[in-house]
Design an enzyme around this catalytic site. Structure first.
Site: not given
Length: 286
Positions: A46, A112-113, A236, A265
């Site tokens: 993201w 991630s996203m 994370d 992360h």
């Protein structure tokens, strides 16, 4: 400019390292395309552009793979059309890149996203062209607390973060920077990471943040039917391990979970050498 399909079919000497692919609705998506060999397609998290994957792209290219990454709509050098900031459209954008570059047998590496786009792509397009998947710091399968997801994040907490993002995006980034990196990460690397995020369209950032938190991807993740390597830091803070990586691994039949001790992360920036080595080992095992 020649169409993306023609560019992909051309010999490596003629294929440009940078080009654009048109999404289904005409949105122009910026693509960087390095090297030759078996394709590896990188999806950023993201509010991050394709630049985020530079160290991994360089690493796999040096070992004879073709490294591809594109900027999500509203990110980097892609167009900001003011629409399409939903997961169905993003999955269709991924399909446009895979089809436009005529990719087959590709390994998709998502941070991630990016994992939500992969999951929705399998649900919406049957995983066409994808042979293997690597999820790094994934936020799948379901972030928000629900009756059947009691370990999820309280919607009140998510709403407070969304409010700050909409009022002061740089302040939101500053507040969430420390847990993204490690204490050993250089100040220059941290500053670069923040700058990449702040270059993202605020509309895209706000709408996608809401979509990420509100969407249940459990049914989508179950559709991933290829070998999957899930890499996650056990510290994370953005994607708590039990809520994301462990839950995702339990839903994918051919999943392997690899944990990085004391890791945050932002693994593609904080654990470059280890992540590159793990990616190359996974690619070599095909």
């Amino acid at each position: 400019m020649p169409p993306a399909r023609a560019l992909a079919a051309a010999p490596q000497a003629r294929r440009p390292a940078e080009s654009f692919v048109a999404a289904r609705d005409g949105t122009s998506l910026f693509v960087r395309d390095w090297g030759a060999g078996r394709p590896v397609l990188f999806l950023s998290g993201w509010a991050l552009p394709s630049d985020f994957w530079g160290y991994q792209m360089l690493g796999v290219t040096r070992k004879g793979y073709r490294a591809i990454a594109y900027d999500r709509r509203g990110h980097g050098r892609s167009a900001d059309p003011g629409r399409g900031y939903d997961h169905d459209t993003l999955a269709d954008d991924l399909a446009a890149v895979i089809d436009g570059l005529e990719l087959d047998g590709v390994t998709v590496v998502a941070h991630s996203m990016g994992g939500t786009e992969v999951a929705r792509y399998f649900a919406r397009h049957g995983g066409r062209g994808i042979a293997r998947v690597v999820l790094v710091g994934t936020i799948t399968p379901c972030l928000m607390k629900r009756a059947d997801n009691p370990g999820g994040v309280n919607p009140v907490t998510l709403a407070a973060g969304a409010d700050l993002l909409a009022r002061d995006f740089p302040a939101w980034i500053a507040a969430n920077t420390k847990p993204f990196f490690t204490p050993e990460t250089s100040v220059a690397m941290v500053t670069w990471g923040q700058a990449m995020m702040m270059s993202t369209s605020l509309l895209a950032a706000a709408q996608l943040a809401q979509a990420n938190f509100a969407t249940d991807f459990r049914a989508d993740v179950r559709r991933i039917d290829v070998p999957a390597l899930i890499i996650h830091g056990d510290r994370d803070a953005s994607a708590p391990l039990a809520l994301t990586a462990r839950a995702t691994a339990a839903l994918i039949p051919q999943a392997t979970l690899s944990l990085y001790d004391q890791a945050p992360h932002g693994l593609p920036l904080t654990h470059v050498e280890r992540l590159n080595a793990d990616l190359l080992a996974f690619l070599a095992s095909a």
